[in-house]
Design an enzyme around this catalytic site. Sequence first.
Site, PDB file in Angstrom:
ATOM      1  N   ALA A  69       0.812  -1.212   0.000  1.00 26.19           N
ATOM      2  CA  ALA A  69       0.000   0.000   0.000  1.00 26.19           C
ATOM      3  C   ALA A  69       0.846   1.262   0.000  1.00 26.19           C
ATOM      4  O   ALA A  69       0.420   2.293  -0.533  1.00 26.19           O
ATOM      5  CB  ALA A  69      -0.935   0.000   1.213  1.00 26.19           C
ATOM      6  N   THR A  70       2.038   1.222   0.581  1.00 18.65           N
ATOM      7  CA  THR A  70       2.896   2.408   0.581  1.00 18.65           C
ATOM      8  C   THR A  70       3.225   2.818  -0.849  1.00 18.65           C
ATOM      9  O   THR A  70       3.138   4.001  -1.207  1.00 18.65           O
ATOM     10  CB  THR A  70       4.183   2.149   1.385  1.00 18.65           C
ATOM     11  OG1 THR A  70       3.844   1.971   2.760  1.00 18.65           O
ATOM     12  CG2 THR A  70       5.154   3.321   1.260  1.00 18.65           C
ATOM     13  N   ASN A 147      -5.863   3.586  10.987  1.00 13.98           N
ATOM     14  CA  ASN A 147      -5.067   2.449  11.452  1.00 13.98           C
ATOM     15  C   ASN A 147      -4.772   2.497  12.940  1.00 13.98           C
ATOM     16  O   ASN A 147      -4.505   1.458  13.548  1.00 13.98           O
ATOM     17  CB  ASN A 147      -3.755   2.358  10.664  1.00 13.98           C
ATOM     18  CG  ASN A 147      -2.881   3.579  10.839  1.00 13.98           C
ATOM     19  OD1 ASN A 147      -3.348   4.715  10.693  1.00 13.98           O
ATOM     20  ND2 ASN A 147      -1.607   3.385  11.120  1.00 13.98           N
ATOM     21  N   GLN A 175      -7.062  -0.587   5.961  1.00 18.68           N
ATOM     22  CA  GLN A 175      -7.682  -1.144   7.160  1.00 18.68           C
ATOM     23  C   GLN A 175      -9.173  -1.432   6.981  1.00 18.68           C
ATOM     24  O   GLN A 175      -9.772  -2.117   7.813  1.00 18.68           O
ATOM     25  CB  GLN A 175      -7.498  -0.176   8.337  1.00 18.68           C
ATOM     26  CG  GLN A 175      -6.052   0.081   8.722  1.00 18.68           C
ATOM     27  CD  GLN A 175      -5.403  -1.087   9.436  1.00 18.68           C
ATOM     28  OE1 GLN A 175      -6.083  -1.978   9.935  1.00 18.68           O
ATOM     29  NE2 GLN A 175      -4.078  -1.089   9.504  1.00 18.68           N
ATOM     30  N   SER A 192      -3.836  -3.495   0.713  1.00 16.31           N
ATOM     31  CA  SER A 192      -2.679  -4.286   1.150  1.00 16.31           C
ATOM     32  C   SER A 192      -3.145  -5.683   1.522  1.00 16.31           C
ATOM     33  O   SER A 192      -4.150  -5.841   2.215  1.00 16.31           O
ATOM     34  CB  SER A 192      -2.015  -3.630   2.363  1.00 16.31           C
ATOM     35  OG  SER A 192      -0.935  -4.407   2.831  1.00 16.31           O
ATOM     36  N   THR A 230       8.315  -7.467 -12.670  1.00 19.72           N
ATOM     37  CA  THR A 230       7.831  -8.838 -12.721  1.00 19.72           C
ATOM     38  C   THR A 230       6.982  -9.150 -11.497  1.00 19.72           C
ATOM     39  O   THR A 230       7.439  -8.973 -10.365  1.00 19.72           O
ATOM     40  CB  THR A 230       9.007  -9.826 -12.794  1.00 19.72           C
ATOM     41  OG1 THR A 230       9.785  -9.524 -13.953  1.00 19.72           O
ATOM     42  CG2 THR A 230       8.521 -11.262 -12.867  1.00 19.72           C
ATOM     43  N   CYS A 313       4.295   1.292  11.889  1.00 13.31           N
ATOM     44  CA  CYS A 313       5.243   1.992  11.022  1.00 13.31           C
ATOM     45  C   CYS A 313       5.969   3.113  11.754  1.00 13.31           C
ATOM     46  O   CYS A 313       7.032   3.559  11.328  1.00 13.31           O
ATOM     47  CB  CYS A 313       4.517   2.567   9.812  1.00 13.31           C
ATOM     48  SG  CYS A 313       3.701   1.304   8.822  1.00 13.31           S
TER      49      CYS A 313
END
Length: 370
Positions: A69-70, A147, A175, A192, A230, A313
Site C-alpha cells: 500500500a505504501t 489504522n 484497514q 494491502s 515482474t 510503522c
Amino acid sequence: MIYLDYQATTPVDPAVALAMRPWIEEKFANPHSPSTWGREAAAAVELARDRILTAVGLDEGRFAFTSGATEALNWAIRGTLERSERRKIVTIATEHAAVLDTCEWLEGRGYQVVRLPVDRDGLVDLDEATLAIDPRTAIVAAMLVNNEIGVIQPVDTLAELAHRAGAVMLCDAVQGFGRVALPDGADLVALSAHKVHGPKGIGGLWIRRGHEPRPLLHGGGQEHGLRSGTQSPMLCVGFGEAARIATERAGADHAHVERLWQVARTTLGEGWTVNGSVEARYRGNLNLRRDGLDAARLVADLRNIAFSLGSACASGSGRPSHVLRAIGLADREARSAIRLGFGRFTGEAELQSACRHIDRVAREQQEWAA
C-alpha cells in the site's frame, strides 16, 4: 502468545498459505514469459486480480498490483499530480505516514498541502474540508478506517466535495478492505494483502477508468503499462485467495469482531477511555487509554501478549502518536494509550485472558506509582 495486533498485520489464513505454496515450489515460472508455464502463471495472476476486483465491488475500474500500500499511495498521489496542472493536495491530519510523508515531500517541491483537522472523535471537520477543496485541488486523500484508532471517515462525502471541484478522490482502504463497505465515490483505492490475512510484500491500487496516475516505475510495462516489474504469482495468488475468503466470510467476520469488542470492553472494566468515536468505528480496533499509565512499560511487562501503542510503522520513534495528538490528547495522555487489534482468528477466551492480564498489570503499575 496471544496476538492482539491485527492493525499491524493479520495472521495468514491457512487456506491462503496452501494456495500460495505451489507457486513458490514447482510453479515458479515468470508470468510474463510466453512459455506454457509462463501462461499458466499469468492466468493465476489474472484470476487473483478478478477475485480482488470482486471483493472491491466498485464499478468501472481496474486493479494494478504493487509491492504494497505504501507504493500504491505514493503512486496515486504523485502520479495524479504529474498528470494535472493543479498543485494543491488536501488530506487529513490523521492519515498514515505513507500519505503524510509523501505530502511533506511534495510540499518541499512547491506543492500546497492542506491537512484537515479532526474533532475529538477523530472525524474530519467537513466545514474545513468544504473550504479547502476548491478548483485548485488536484487530489483529496483520506483513509477509510484509521489504522490507529479505527475511526471510519466519511469518504463518500469528501468524494462529493472533490468531484464538485474537479479533483480526484484517493481512499486509503488498507484497514477497511474486507471489513467495511468501500466508498462508491473513490477514484483511486489503495489496498494491502497482509491486512486481510494474506502475504506481506504485495498490495495494489484500484483505479477508476479515466483516472490512471502516471507511472512511478518504468521498465517492462507490466500491469496495464502503468506499473513495471515482474509480478510474483505466489504473492498475487495469496492476495486473491485472501480477498475471496474475505468476501465469503464478511458476515461471519463482522459478527465475530462485534462480539470480541463487547468481550474486551466488559473484561477490561472501568478506568479505561476509548480513543476516537465508538459509533463511527471498525470495532476490531480498540484504542484506549488509562490515566497515569506508562503504556510502553505495559507492553514490555506483558511480553506474552502482542499489542501495540499505535502505528507499527511509527513505533520506536519515541514521539507521541500524531493521531492521538490530532484528536486533542496531551502528550501525557497519548503515552497512556494502547491499541488492541483482533479479528478472525482471535478466540473469546484468549481475548478475555489477555484483557484481564492487561487490566491487572495496569492497575498494579498505578498502585506502585502512588
